[in-house]
Motif scaffolding. Structure first.
Motif, PDB file in Angstrom:
ATOM      1  N   CYS A  79       0.852  -1.194   0.000  1.00 23.97           N
ATOM      2  CA  CYS A  79       0.000   0.000   0.000  1.00 23.97           C
ATOM      3  C   CYS A  79       0.888   1.246   0.000  1.00 23.97           C
ATOM      4  O   CYS A  79       1.770   1.383   0.855  1.00 23.97           O
ATOM      5  CB  CYS A  79      -0.900  -0.020   1.228  1.00 23.97           C
ATOM      6  SG  CYS A  79      -2.029   1.376   1.357  1.00 23.97           S
ATOM      7  N   VAL A 109      -5.181  -7.551   3.018  1.00 20.36           N
ATOM      8  CA  VAL A 109      -6.158  -7.739   1.940  1.00 20.36           C
ATOM      9  C   VAL A 109      -5.440  -8.190   0.664  1.00 20.36           C
ATOM     10  O   VAL A 109      -6.038  -8.228  -0.410  1.00 20.36           O
ATOM     11  CB  VAL A 109      -6.957  -6.442   1.674  1.00 20.36           C
ATOM     12  CG1 VAL A 109      -7.803  -6.091   2.881  1.00 20.36           C
ATOM     13  CG2 VAL A 109      -6.029  -5.282   1.303  1.00 20.36           C
ATOM     14  N   ASP A 110      -4.156  -8.538   0.813  1.00 22.58           N
ATOM     15  CA  ASP A 110      -3.339  -8.994  -0.315  1.00 22.58           C
ATOM     16  C   ASP A 110      -2.551 -10.236   0.112  1.00 22.58           C
ATOM     17  O   ASP A 110      -1.319 -10.237   0.128  1.00 22.58           O
ATOM     18  CB  ASP A 110      -2.384  -7.874  -0.740  1.00 22.58           C
ATOM     19  CG  ASP A 110      -1.571  -8.222  -1.982  1.00 22.58           C
ATOM     20  OD1 ASP A 110      -1.947  -9.181  -2.698  1.00 22.58           O
ATOM     21  OD2 ASP A 110      -0.554  -7.544  -2.223  1.00 22.58           O
ATOM     22  N   THR A 144     -12.828 -10.421   5.834  1.00 24.44           N
ATOM     23  CA  THR A 144     -12.956  -9.039   5.358  1.00 24.44           C
ATOM     24  C   THR A 144     -14.422  -8.662   5.175  1.00 24.44           C
ATOM     25  O   THR A 144     -14.863  -7.591   5.600  1.00 24.44           O
ATOM     26  CB  THR A 144     -12.189  -8.872   4.030  1.00 24.44           C
ATOM     27  OG1 THR A 144     -10.809  -9.203   4.237  1.00 24.44           O
ATOM     28  CG2 THR A 144     -12.280  -7.445   3.526  1.00 24.44           C
ATOM     29  N   VAL A 149     -15.799  -4.640   5.063  1.00 23.73           N
ATOM     30  CA  VAL A 149     -14.731  -3.938   4.355  1.00 23.73           C
ATOM     31  C   VAL A 149     -14.797  -4.278   2.870  1.00 23.73           C
ATOM     32  O   VAL A 149     -14.830  -5.452   2.496  1.00 23.73           O
ATOM     33  CB  VAL A 149     -13.351  -4.324   4.922  1.00 23.73           C
ATOM     34  CG1 VAL A 149     -12.228  -3.763   4.056  1.00 23.73           C
ATOM     35  CG2 VAL A 149     -13.217  -3.824   6.351  1.00 23.73           C
ATOM     36  N   THR A 151     -13.127  -4.363  -0.882  1.00 28.33           N
ATOM     37  CA  THR A 151     -11.816  -4.416  -1.526  1.00 28.33           C
ATOM     38  C   THR A 151     -11.999  -4.602  -3.024  1.00 28.33           C
ATOM     39  O   THR A 151     -13.004  -5.161  -3.475  1.00 28.33           O
ATOM     40  CB  THR A 151     -10.956  -5.575  -0.979  1.00 28.33           C
ATOM     41  OG1 THR A 151     -11.579  -6.821  -1.308  1.00 28.33           O
ATOM     42  CG2 THR A 151     -10.795  -5.468   0.530  1.00 28.33           C
ATOM     43  N   ARG A 153      -9.278  -5.375  -6.490  1.00 25.90           N
ATOM     44  CA  ARG A 153      -7.949  -5.465  -7.096  1.00 25.90           C
ATOM     45  C   ARG A 153      -7.939  -4.671  -8.395  1.00 25.90           C
ATOM     46  O   ARG A 153      -8.834  -4.817  -9.234  1.00 25.90           O
ATOM     47  CB  ARG A 153      -7.589  -6.927  -7.349  1.00 25.90           C
ATOM     48  CG  ARG A 153      -6.297  -7.120  -8.127  1.00 25.90           C
ATOM     49  CD  ARG A 153      -5.859  -8.560  -8.100  1.00 25.90           C
ATOM     50  NE  ARG A 153      -4.828  -8.836  -9.091  1.00 25.90           N
ATOM     51  CZ  ARG A 153      -3.978  -9.852  -9.036  1.00 25.90           C
ATOM     52  NH1 ARG A 153      -4.050 -10.699  -8.018  1.00 25.90           N
ATOM     53  NH2 ARG A 153      -3.080 -10.044  -9.980  1.00 25.90           N
ATOM     54  N   VAL A 163      -4.444  -2.886  -4.449  1.00 21.91           N
ATOM     55  CA  VAL A 163      -5.722  -3.296  -3.869  1.00 21.91           C
ATOM     56  C   VAL A 163      -6.370  -2.079  -3.207  1.00 21.91           C
ATOM     57  O   VAL A 163      -5.820  -1.524  -2.247  1.00 21.91           O
ATOM     58  CB  VAL A 163      -5.549  -4.421  -2.828  1.00 21.91           C
ATOM     59  CG1 VAL A 163      -6.920  -4.835  -2.277  1.00 21.91           C
ATOM     60  CG2 VAL A 163      -4.831  -5.619  -3.435  1.00 21.91           C
ATOM     61  N   ASP A 164      -7.489  -1.664  -3.755  1.00 19.22           N
ATOM     62  CA  ASP A 164      -8.257  -0.591  -3.124  1.00 19.22           C
ATOM     63  C   ASP A 164      -9.071  -1.194  -1.985  1.00 19.22           C
ATOM     64  O   ASP A 164      -9.616  -2.298  -2.118  1.00 19.22           O
ATOM     65  CB  ASP A 164      -9.187   0.067  -4.142  1.00 19.22           C
ATOM     66  CG  ASP A 164      -8.421   0.721  -5.288  1.00 19.22           C
ATOM     67  OD1 ASP A 164      -7.351   1.296  -5.024  1.00 19.22           O
ATOM     68  OD2 ASP A 164      -8.885   0.620  -6.439  1.00 19.22           O
ATOM     69  N   HIS A 165      -9.177  -0.471  -0.880  1.00 21.29           N
ATOM     70  CA  HIS A 165      -9.880  -1.036   0.274  1.00 21.29           C
ATOM     71  C   HIS A 165     -10.401   0.069   1.182  1.00 21.29           C
ATOM     72  O   HIS A 165      -9.924   1.210   1.143  1.00 21.29           O
ATOM     73  CB  HIS A 165      -8.946  -1.950   1.076  1.00 21.29           C
ATOM     74  CG  HIS A 165      -7.708  -1.253   1.584  1.00 21.29           C
ATOM     75  ND1 HIS A 165      -7.656  -0.615   2.799  1.00 21.29           N
ATOM     76  CD2 HIS A 165      -6.489  -1.094   1.017  1.00 21.29           C
ATOM     77  CE1 HIS A 165      -6.455  -0.091   2.972  1.00 21.29           C
ATOM     78  NE2 HIS A 165      -5.721  -0.366   1.900  1.00 21.29           N
ATOM     79  N   SER A 166     -11.382  -0.286   1.998  1.00 24.31           N
ATOM     80  CA  SER A 166     -11.914   0.647   2.990  1.00 24.31           C
ATOM     81  C   SER A 166     -10.826   0.973   4.006  1.00 24.31           C
ATOM     82  O   SER A 166      -9.951   0.149   4.286  1.00 24.31           O
ATOM     83  CB  SER A 166     -13.122   0.038   3.705  1.00 24.31           C
ATOM     84  OG  SER A 166     -14.098  -0.381   2.779  1.00 24.31           O
TER      85      SER A 166
END
Length: 204
Positions: A79, A109-110, A144, A149, A151, A153, A163-166
């Motif tokens: 990130c 998350v990855d 998740t 949350v 997510t 990719r 990875v976009d995520h909250s």
């Protein structure tokens, strides 16, 4: 013991019992903490069972969350900005709150790239007591989703992906239940005060 002394002793015992009952009722009916930087949930939310591993390679399950309050953040070691900024803030919050039983948990998350070794180097750069968690992608995805949350990719033009995520931070009590949610922007002083305000409700 005279009759008068006996009556006095019985009266004192009754008063003490009444006070104890009043104190217990107040504890059971105590109002929810009024947070200034987050939201206290109306009811604690139980988490599902899960099987992951921490940054040392040891098993990490729902039972691992019991016995202490925990701040949970979902992110990943590649990130570029949000994750390092948030973890740096959480390290400051942990220190400012002065709560020995408070833990900070990073859930990756990855999981494809975040091995226990990668997580160990990453989380220890912020605080040597932080815990990183990874594991089977499906198990990570299930956990998740249980936190709500989101997510996604995203493939990068030059190759690779992100990875976009909250970016929310979740507070768990000593029973491993979600009790509060903090959302950006995170202010260290306000979050630390909120944690201290909620300490009596965390069971740690």
């Amino acid at each position: 013991m005279s009759r008068i002394t006996s009556w006095i002793a019985l009266g004192l015992a009754a008063v003490l019992a009444a006070l104890a009952g009043f104190w217990l009722a107040r504890q059971l009916d105590s109002p929810d903490p009024q947070l200034t930087s987050g939201t206290w949930l109306p009811q604690p939310r139980e988490l599902p069972e899960f099987q992951l591993v921490d940054h040392t390679g040891a098993p990490f399950t729902r039972e691992s969350l019991r016995g202490h309050a925990t701040l949970v953040f979902f992110g990943f070691t590649h990130c570029p900005d949000v994750c390092p900024a948030t973890l740096a803030k959480l390290a400051q919050v942990k220190q400012a709150a002065s709560m020995p039983q408070l833990r900070v948990l990073l859930v990756s998350v990855d999981p494809e790239r975040d091995t226990p070794e990668a997580l160990a180097a990453y989380v220890r750069a912020f605080d040597r007591e932080f815990t990183g968690v990874t594991g089977d992608p499906q198990a990570v995805a299930q956990l998740t989703r249980s936190f709500g949350v989101a997510t996604a990719r995203t493939e990068l033009p030059g190759g690779g992906y992100t990875v976009d995520h909250s970016a929310a931070v979740f507070l768990l009590d000593a029973q491993g239940r979600m009790v509060a949610v903090f959302t950006p922007p995170f202010e260290v002083a306000r979050m630390a005060e909120d944690l201290q305000r909620a300490a009596s409700r965390l069971g740690a």
